[in-house]
Design a protein around this motif. Structure first.
Motif, PDB file in Angstrom:
ATOM      1  N   LYS A  66       0.279  -3.441   1.625  1.00  0.00           N
ATOM      2  CA  LYS A  66      -0.872  -2.716   2.165  1.00  0.00           C
ATOM      3  C   LYS A  66      -0.459  -1.328   2.634  1.00  0.00           C
ATOM      4  O   LYS A  66      -1.221  -0.372   2.510  1.00  0.00           O
ATOM      5  N   ALA A  67       0.763  -1.224   3.186  1.00  0.00           N
ATOM      6  CA  ALA A  67       1.253   0.064   3.685  1.00  0.00           C
ATOM      7  C   ALA A  67       1.374   1.069   2.542  1.00  0.00           C
ATOM      8  O   ALA A  67       0.979   2.230   2.681  1.00  0.00           O
ATOM      9  N   GLY A  68       1.908   0.618   1.395  1.00  0.00           N
ATOM     10  CA  GLY A  68       2.049   1.496   0.240  1.00  0.00           C
ATOM     11  C   GLY A  68       0.705   1.991  -0.250  1.00  0.00           C
ATOM     12  O   GLY A  68       0.517   3.190  -0.499  1.00  0.00           O
ATOM     13  N   PHE A  69      -0.269   1.091  -0.346  1.00  0.00           N
ATOM     14  CA  PHE A  69      -1.611   1.454  -0.808  1.00  0.00           C
ATOM     15  C   PHE A  69      -2.267   2.406   0.183  1.00  0.00           C
ATOM     16  O   PHE A  69      -2.877   3.408  -0.209  1.00  0.00           O
ATOM     17  N   TYR A  70      -2.123   2.091   1.470  1.00  0.00           N
ATOM     18  CA  TYR A  70      -2.730   2.927   2.513  1.00  0.00           C
ATOM     19  C   TYR A  70      -2.149   4.340   2.473  1.00  0.00           C
ATOM     20  O   TYR A  70      -2.881   5.332   2.550  1.00  0.00           O
ATOM     21  N   ALA A  71      -0.801   4.432   2.319  1.00  0.00           N
ATOM     22  CA  ALA A  71      -0.157   5.751   2.270  1.00  0.00           C
ATOM     23  C   ALA A  71      -0.620   6.530   1.044  1.00  0.00           C
ATOM     24  O   ALA A  71      -0.840   7.749   1.120  1.00  0.00           O
ATOM     25  N   PHE A  72      -0.798   5.846  -0.083  1.00  0.00           N
ATOM     26  CA  PHE A  72      -1.255   6.523  -1.310  1.00  0.00           C
ATOM     27  C   PHE A  72      -2.666   7.076  -1.130  1.00  0.00           C
ATOM     28  O   PHE A  72      -2.947   8.223  -1.500  1.00  0.00           O
ATOM     29  N   ILE A  73      -3.568   6.259  -0.542  1.00  0.00           N
ATOM     30  CA  ILE A  73      -4.954   6.711  -0.332  1.00  0.00           C
ATOM     31  C   ILE A  73      -4.984   7.917   0.615  1.00  0.00           C
ATOM     32  O   ILE A  73      -5.696   8.895   0.379  1.00  0.00           O
TER      33      ILE A  73
END
Lengths: 132, 86
Positions: A66-73
């Motif tokens: 989730k952290a990776g996706f959140y950082a990308f967004i």
């Protein structure tokens, strides 16, 4: 997170100092348009740096995927902000696009200079803790 | 096809290719954030130092993506190659 706040304040001070010098140089040797570009670029650069710190502070508390996706967004949102700034700088006749890029780069230059020459305050320089 | 149309078409393709740079920086930042979350999970007391190092790294890494954006915007909205046609 005291360390992050200290680093942000240090970077902010460096950016302010560098950009005051750059704006004065632009006003002396070039025109108001160039100085305005430096001001806009550095202002948005600092805002983006603050947004980046907020998003990373939140991301490390999430689970890794989730952290990776959140950082990308969050990165895409900041990218759109940069797009708007550069588009406006290109279209408006009273802002110079090249000095806007220089203003944006001033944040990165300050970060690199602080880390290459280790310009952290003394108490942070020797903060390595040995495992006993 | 006129010379100007050819330059404009090539510029549009170039702008699209330049935007690929932005995706790379985003994926890299997401990967770093995931690893940072793992590191904080393993060592919660070092959260401040982990976020500080990640913040400085991410801020510098983001620049490459913005270079691509600037190139794409210049190619699309302030193309210097059109002036060279004469």
């Amino acid at each position: 997170m005291k360390e992050v706040k200290e680093t942000k304040i240090l970077v902010l001070k460096g950016v302010a100092l560098l950009n005051i010098v750059l704006i004065l140089l632009m006003l002396i040797f070039f025109d108001l348009r160039s100085a305005y570009g430096i001001f806009i670029g550095s202002l948005i650069g600092v805002i983006n740096f603050h947004l980046l710190s907020l998003s990373l502070q939140k991301a490390v508390k999430l689970e890794p995927t989730k952290a990776g996706f959140y950082a990308f967004i969050q990165y895409i949102i900041r990218y759109i902000l940069w797009f708007l700034v550069f588009y406006i700088a290109l279209k408006r006749p009273d802002v110079n696009i090249l000095t806007t890029i220089v203003g944006m780069l001033s944040v990165k230059v300050v970060i690199l200079v602080i880390n290459v020459f280790n310009l952290y305050p003394l108490k942070r320089k020797f903060s390595r803790k040995e495992v006993s | 096809m006129s010379d100007q149309a050819l330059v404009l078409a090539a510029s549009a393709i170039g702008a699209g290719l330049a935007m690929i740079a932005g995706i790379g920086a985003g994926i890299g930042q997401g990967f770093a954030a995931g690893k940072g979350a793992e590191a904080v999970g393993k060592q919660p007391e070092a959260q401040g130092d982990i976020v500080r190092v990640m913040l400085l790294g991410a801020a510098v890494a983001e620049t490459t993506g913005i270079y691509g954006l600037v190139i794409a915007l210049i190619l699309l909205f302030a193309n210097p190659l059109i002036g060279l046609l004469g």
